[in-house]
Design a protein around this motif. Structure first.
Motif, PDB file in Angstrom:
ATOM      1  N   VAL A   1       0.834  -1.206   0.000  1.00 34.98           N
ATOM      2  CA  VAL A   1       0.000   0.000   0.000  1.00 34.98           C
ATOM      3  C   VAL A   1       0.865   1.249   0.000  1.00 34.98           C
ATOM      4  O   VAL A   1       1.829   1.355   0.771  1.00 34.98           O
ATOM      5  N   LEU A   2       0.528   2.192  -0.860  1.00 36.47           N
ATOM      6  CA  LEU A   2       1.202   3.483  -0.887  1.00 36.47           C
ATOM      7  C   LEU A   2       0.274   4.549  -0.320  1.00 36.47           C
ATOM      8  O   LEU A   2      -0.888   4.646  -0.727  1.00 36.47           O
ATOM      9  N   VAL A   3       0.790   5.320   0.629  1.00 35.32           N
ATOM     10  CA  VAL A   3       0.046   6.445   1.206  1.00 35.32           C
ATOM     11  C   VAL A   3       0.602   7.726   0.598  1.00 35.32           C
ATOM     12  O   VAL A   3       1.796   8.020   0.710  1.00 35.32           O
ATOM     13  N   HIS A   4      -0.255   8.498  -0.068  1.00 33.28           N
ATOM     14  CA  HIS A   4       0.179   9.731  -0.727  1.00 33.28           C
ATOM     15  C   HIS A   4      -0.846  10.823  -0.472  1.00 33.28           C
ATOM     16  O   HIS A   4      -1.941  10.582   0.038  1.00 33.28           O
ATOM     17  N   LEU A   5      -0.484  12.053  -0.830  1.00 33.98           N
ATOM     18  CA  LEU A   5      -1.381  13.187  -0.610  1.00 33.98           C
ATOM     19  C   LEU A   5      -2.723  13.001  -1.296  1.00 33.98           C
ATOM     20  O   LEU A   5      -3.766  13.364  -0.766  1.00 33.98           O
ATOM     21  N   ASP A   6      -2.694  12.461  -2.504  1.00 40.59           N
ATOM     22  CA  ASP A   6      -3.906  12.231  -3.272  1.00 40.59           C
ATOM     23  C   ASP A   6      -3.675  11.025  -4.178  1.00 40.59           C
ATOM     24  O   ASP A   6      -2.660  10.352  -4.072  1.00 40.59           O
ATOM     25  N   ARG A   7      -4.599  10.793  -5.083  1.00 43.01           N
ATOM     26  CA  ARG A   7      -4.481   9.621  -5.944  1.00 43.01           C
ATOM     27  C   ARG A   7      -3.944   9.951  -7.335  1.00 43.01           C
ATOM     28  O   ARG A   7      -4.074   9.145  -8.259  1.00 43.01           O
ATOM     29  N   THR A   8      -3.324  11.107  -7.498  1.00 41.97           N
ATOM     30  CA  THR A   8      -2.833  11.490  -8.822  1.00 41.97           C
ATOM     31  C   THR A   8      -1.746  10.540  -9.324  1.00 41.97           C
ATOM     32  O   THR A   8      -1.508  10.449 -10.524  1.00 41.97           O
ATOM     33  N   ARG A   9      -1.075   9.852  -8.429  1.00 38.93           N
ATOM     34  CA  ARG A   9      -0.002   8.949  -8.835  1.00 38.93           C
ATOM     35  C   ARG A   9      -0.397   7.479  -8.729  1.00 38.93           C
ATOM     36  O   ARG A   9       0.457   6.597  -8.690  1.00 38.93           O
ATOM     37  N   SER A  10      -1.702   7.225  -8.689  1.00 43.83           N
ATOM     38  CA  SER A  10      -2.166   5.847  -8.521  1.00 43.83           C
ATOM     39  C   SER A  10      -1.673   4.939  -9.640  1.00 43.83           C
ATOM     40  O   SER A  10      -1.169   3.833  -9.399  1.00 43.83           O
TER      41      SER A  10
ATOM     42  N   LEU B   1       0.893   5.329 -11.692  1.00 45.67           N
ATOM     43  CA  LEU B   1       2.345   5.169 -11.602  1.00 45.67           C
ATOM     44  C   LEU B   1       2.703   4.244 -10.449  1.00 45.67           C
ATOM     45  O   LEU B   1       3.561   3.359 -10.589  1.00 45.67           O
ATOM     46  N   ALA B   2       2.037   4.416  -9.307  1.00 50.67           N
ATOM     47  CA  ALA B   2       2.320   3.571  -8.141  1.00 50.67           C
ATOM     48  C   ALA B   2       2.007   2.111  -8.429  1.00 50.67           C
ATOM     49  O   ALA B   2       2.753   1.211  -8.029  1.00 50.67           O
ATOM     50  N   GLU B   3       0.914   1.878  -9.126  1.00 51.75           N
ATOM     51  CA  GLU B   3       0.551   0.500  -9.461  1.00 51.75           C
ATOM     52  C   GLU B   3       1.561  -0.110 -10.428  1.00 51.75           C
ATOM     53  O   GLU B   3       1.883  -1.301 -10.330  1.00 51.75           O
ATOM     54  N   SER B   4       2.090   0.699 -11.360  1.00 54.82           N
ATOM     55  CA  SER B   4       3.111   0.183 -12.272  1.00 54.82           C
ATOM     56  C   SER B   4       4.395  -0.147 -11.519  1.00 54.82           C
ATOM     57  O   SER B   4       5.197  -0.973 -11.971  1.00 54.82           O
ATOM     58  N   CYS B   5       4.584   0.493 -10.348  1.00 49.83           N
ATOM     59  CA  CYS B   5       5.756   0.203  -9.517  1.00 49.83           C
ATOM     60  C   CYS B   5       5.530  -0.978  -8.585  1.00 49.83           C
ATOM     61  O   CYS B   5       6.470  -1.428  -7.922  1.00 49.83           O
TER      62      CYS B   5
END
Length: 341
Positions: free
Chosen positions: A198-207, A209-213
């Motif tokens: 799970v990635l915790v970020h300010l918002d979901r704008t990088r969802s 990219l995060a999933e590709s990582c």
């Protein structure tokens, strides 16, 4: 700034005073190598260097920044094998003494000598060439993607945190912070086959990219409150006020936490009561010792780590001032900018 960056370097004379200068590299002395820089990166500490926010003793002006880089060895000094010439390389930044107790036990990032690091107290890689001790180099395979390899320095730093956490398959893992370090951490930690990543970020704008990582879920800090006590291992990579506290609260009883950020103003200090009652193991990370570099380079060359995923754009060396401005003004849409000589 003008010019194409040929035969030049970026010099920060003092906070907020930056200019492009003609630059002739220092020929390599005994035990040194001269590297032709292919790419150099910009991170938060470079922005601190530019704005004057770097802690006292951790910068020496005037200075050529650039501690994230890749390149090719073009010349070596005496005592260095000529076999290095023409090899693609990356390099460690800490100029440690190699003889103090910290260095002897393998913690060369904690050297007891005065702090000395490429790009902060020594000329860095925002230039065409970089001269440094040859023992700091890590040789890459022929044909390695040098653009991606330029990010092995931040990868090594976050690798140090991953090694402290020592995750095993099936654990629930979280990363707090979706910047460069956080996204690189997701790649490295997901390689251990966690049950959740799970990635915790300010918002979901990088969802995406995060999933590709390798992230299985992206949640906001507010949503993270409903996940308190859920994770076996938590890596904090945001360095903002309150993120260390959040990381410790996300960990389950008996869990492990690794902190990499050092916010200037943390209004939510850690609770010793919570740490003790939950029997948390908390690790802190400063830079990267050589052993973390070895792991990061191996992860990169084996294909487990792909730093290129987080490169948002690249600019010419002569556009360094624009790059710093973009990182400040467009931080939500920009992850990593590289400079090319």
């Amino acid at each position: 700034m003008t010019g194409d960056g040929s035969g030049h370097a970026v010099l920060v004379e003092e906070p907020r005073r930056l200019r492009l200068i003609p630059y002739e590299p220092t020929p390599p002395g005994p035990g040194e190598a001269l590297v032709e820089v292919a790419w150099s990166g910009i991170c938060g500490s470079d922005r601190e260097l530019f704005t004057g926010g770097r802690p006292e003793g951790f910068v020496r002006y005037p200075v050529i920044p650039g501690h994230e880089w890749s390149g090719t060895v073009s010349e070596v000094g005496s005592g260095v094998s000529s076999d290095l010439i023409g090899k693609p390389v990356v390099g460690e930044g800490f100029r440690s003494c190699r003889v103090c107790s910290a260095c002897r036990r393998g913690d060369n990032n904690l050297c007891s000598a005065d702090y000395d690091e490429t790009g902060f107290t020594q000329p860095g890689a925002w230039a065409n060439y970089l001269t440094l001790p040859a023992h700091l180099l890590h040789v890459l395979p022929g044909g390695a993607d040098l653009q991606a390899a330029a990010l092995l320095e931040p990868a090594a730093c976050v690798t140090a945190a991953c090694l402290e956490l020592a995750t095993v398959p099936g654990e629930r893992v979280a990363v707090v912070g979706g910047g460069s370090l956080g996204l690189l951490a997701v790649q490295l930690l997901s390689a251990a086959s966690p049950a959740e990543m799970v990635l915790v970020h300010l918002d979901r704008t990088r969802s995406q990219l995060a999933e590709s990582c390798g992230a299985t879920m992206v949640i906001t800090a507010e949503e993270a409150e409903s996940h308190v006590g859920k994770f076996d291992a938590v890596l904090e990579a945001a360095g903002a006020s309150g993120t260390a506290s959040l990381a410790t609260r996300l960990a389950c009883r008996g869990g492990r936490v690794a902190l990499t950020g050092a916010p200037a103003d943390d209004r939510q200090p850690l609770s010793s009561t919570q740490l003790v009652l939950s029997k948390l193991t908390v690790h802190t990370v400063f830079g990267a010792p050589s052993r973390a570099w070895v792991h990061a380079v191996r992860a990169f060359t084996s294909g487990v780590l792909d730093p290129k995923l987080i490169i948002s754009r690249d600019l010419r060396l002569s556009e360094a001032a624009d790059a710093l401005r973009i990182l400040e003004e467009e931080s939500r849409s920009t992850v990593k900018i590289l400079l090319r000589p």
